[in-house]
Structure formats: C-alpha cells, structure tokens
Design an enzyme around this catalytic site. Sequence first.
Site, PDB file in Angstrom:
ATOM      1  N   GLU A  62       0.933  -1.205   0.152  1.00  0.00           N
ATOM      2  CA  GLU A  62       0.026   0.085  -0.131  1.00  0.00           C
ATOM      3  C   GLU A  62       0.926   1.354  -0.002  1.00  0.00           C
ATOM      4  O   GLU A  62       0.502   2.269  -0.781  1.00  0.00           O
ATOM      5  CB  GLU A  62      -1.012  -0.107   1.344  1.00  0.00           C
ATOM      6  CG  GLU A  62      -1.676  -1.090   1.407  1.00  0.00           C
ATOM      7  CD  GLU A  62      -1.388  -2.310   2.269  1.00  0.00           C
ATOM      8  OE1 GLU A  62      -2.095  -2.695   3.067  1.00  0.00           O
ATOM      9  OE2 GLU A  62      -0.159  -2.561   1.992  1.00  0.00           O
ATOM     10  N   CYS A  90      -2.615  -3.257   7.337  1.00  0.00           N
ATOM     11  CA  CYS A  90      -2.227  -2.997   8.849  1.00  0.00           C
ATOM     12  C   CYS A  90      -2.235  -1.643   9.281  1.00  0.00           C
ATOM     13  O   CYS A  90      -2.675  -0.713   8.484  1.00  0.00           O
ATOM     14  CB  CYS A  90      -0.669  -3.320   8.892  1.00  0.00           C
ATOM     15  SG  CYS A  90       0.624  -2.181   8.156  1.00  0.00           S
TER      16      CYS A  90
END
Length: 152
Positions: A62, A90
């Site tokens: 990401e 996360c």
Amino acid sequence: MKQSYPLFSHEYFMSKAMDLAHQAFEEGEVPVGAIVVTEQNQIIGKGYNQTERLKDVTAHAEVLAITAAANNLDAKYLRECRLYVTLEPCVMCAGALAWSQVDHVIFGANDVKRGYSKYSKDIINAKKEITSGILATESEQLIKQFFEQLRT
C-alpha cells in the site's frame, strides 16, 4: 487458466493487485499487492511488498502504491482515487491511507492477526468507503501457500 472479470469492476482491479501479489510471492516477499485507481479507471500507482528486498519494514504494498500514485499525480493527496489491496491493511498502512485522503479502500482477505480493524475501524477514517472480500479466497490461498512453503 486465468479468470477474466468485467472491465473496471472491483474484481478486475483486484485481479491486477493479485498479479502484483504473485510477483511478490515469486520474489520471496509476503504476497500482497496494491494498486491506486482514479475515478476515470486509470491505474496510477502499483506496489507489492518489498520489505525483504529493500530491507525496509515500511515497504508494504500500500505504501509503495500510494507513493507511486502521488508521484504520478505530482500531488500528496489522492482524492477521487481508490486503492485495491489483496490483504486488509495493517495499522501503519491504514494510517497512510487516511493521510493520503484516498476516497475508497477495497481489500481482499481479512488479516485477523495484524489488520487495522483488529485495533480500530476508524484508523482509515470513518468517512472513507471500505469494501472487503473482493477475491478474498484467492488472496488467502496465496498467503497460505507462501507461509506453508516457508515452513518446509
């Protein structure tokens, strides 16, 4: 044989992120891939986990996709964009997604051990659109295969 999906559907774009996850797998990285897509359905950022290659704990799919998209746009915010990622972000990546101001986060498999929702669903931002479960089975299978291979 590779599955085909309707053009510009969530499945279509997630399959592109899955291609990156497979690339990570082949390079010995945890198989997670991510892409950033504009409202005009253009892919402007791609990333896959490269924490081992770059020796950088922040080199998650990401983060790399966000950086690539921001560079592509020559802007720090990704408004009117969406991010597709094969595994639930996360906490670190969820924070980066919040700061990037991406409009919509679409992820595949839930990450029950380290996913942001284990801690707080508001990390990304309560106003952001979140969609989960897109190609989740494929993502889960690839991750399971990766960790089984590590154990042998």
